[in-house]
Design an enzyme around this catalytic site. Structure first.
Site, PDB file in Angstrom:
ATOM      1  N   HIS A 110     -23.459   1.283 -48.361  1.00 10.88           N
ATOM      2  CA  HIS A 110     -22.114   1.247 -47.765  1.00 10.88           C
ATOM      3  C   HIS A 110     -21.778  -0.205 -47.452  1.00 10.88           C
ATOM      4  CE1 HIS A 110     -18.781   1.907 -44.994  1.00 10.88           C
ATOM      5  NE2 HIS A 110     -19.373   1.052 -44.187  1.00 10.88           N
ATOM      6  N   THR A 138     -17.096   3.006 -55.599  1.00 12.32           N
ATOM      7  CA  THR A 138     -17.716   4.069 -54.785  1.00 12.32           C
ATOM      8  C   THR A 138     -18.510   5.030 -55.668  1.00 12.32           C
ATOM      9  OG1 THR A 138     -15.824   3.929 -53.286  1.00 12.32           O
ATOM     10  CG2 THR A 138     -17.219   5.876 -53.084  1.00 12.32           C
ATOM     11  N   LYS A 176     -28.378   3.499 -47.903  1.00 11.50           N
ATOM     12  CA  LYS A 176     -28.268   4.918 -47.538  1.00 11.50           C
ATOM     13  C   LYS A 176     -29.566   5.693 -47.796  1.00 11.50           C
ATOM     14  CE  LYS A 176     -23.278   5.092 -48.258  1.00 11.50           C
ATOM     15  NZ  LYS A 176     -22.171   5.908 -48.802  1.00 11.50           N
ATOM     16  N   ASN A 195     -24.434   7.133 -53.029  1.00 11.09           N
ATOM     17  CA  ASN A 195     -24.099   5.915 -53.771  1.00 11.09           C
ATOM     18  C   ASN A 195     -24.840   4.675 -53.264  1.00 11.09           C
ATOM     19  OD1 ASN A 195     -22.675   5.707 -51.423  1.00 11.09           O
ATOM     20  ND2 ASN A 195     -20.683   5.328 -52.350  1.00 11.09           N
TER      21      ASN A 195
END
Ligand code: CMP
Length: 131
Positions: free
Chosen positions: A109, A85, A3, A106
Site C-alpha cells: 500500500h 492497484t 501487506k 497487491n
C-alpha cells in the site's frame, strides 16, 4: 505497508531492496499484525465500497510491515513506482507486478496524497519512532 500476502510469501526482503533501489530511505519501520478494528479504521475511507469487508479481513489476517519512506516527491513517486492497484495492470518490474497476486492481494500500500501520508504515518508511529 507491505501487506500480509507479500509477508507470508517471504517478500519483505526483496520488496525493501526494490524500495532502496528506487531511492527511498526509511524513516520508520515496524512489523505488526493489525486487529480487525485497526484495519477498519485504516481503510475507513473505503467503508462504502463493495470490497471493504474483504479488504479488512485480509489486512488483519497476518503481519504487515509499516514504513515511513522519505524521498523528494515521495508520495507521488512511490505510487508510480509500485504500479497499478491491480497487479495484472501494473508495469513490468513494478513491486505490484513482481510480488502482487490480485487487486486485493497487491503486496503493498502507498499513501495517495501528502495529507493522507501524514494521517497514515501518525496511525502507525509516534515521533520517537522516526529517524
Ligand atoms: P491499497 O493501495 O491498499 O488501497 C485500497 C485497497 O483496496 C487496494 O490497495 C486494494 O488492496 C483494495 N482494492 C481496491 N480496489 C479493489 C477491488 N476492486 N477489489 C478488491 N480490492 C480492492
Amino acid at each position: 505497508m507491505i501487506k500480509p500476502d507479500a509477508v507470508s510469501k517471504g517478500f519483505i526482503g526483496p520488496i525493501l531492496s526494490k524500495i532502496a533501489e528506487g531511492g527511498f530511505s526509511i524513516k520508520a519501520m515496524k512489523y505488526i499484525q493489525l486487529s480487525r478494528g485497526q484495519a477498519e479504521a485504516f481503510y475507513a475511507v473505503h467503508h462504502s465500497r463493495p470490497f471493504y469487508e474483504g479488504l479488512v479481513e485480509f489486512m488483519s489476517s497476518g503481519p504487515i510491515v509499516a514504513c515511513i519512506l522519505a524521498k523528494e516527491n515521495a508520495v507521488e513517486d512511490f505510487r508510480a513506482f509500485i504500479g497499478s492497484t491491480d497487479p495484472e495492470k501494473a508495469h513490468e518490474g513494478s513491486i505490484r507486478k513482481l510480488f502482487g497476486t490480485n487487486i486485493q492481494r497487491n503486496a503493498v500500500h502507498g499513501s495517495d496524497s501528502d495529507e493522507n501520508a501524514v494521517v497514515e504515518s501518525n496511525f502507525f508511529f509516534s515521533q520517537f519512532e522516526r529517524f
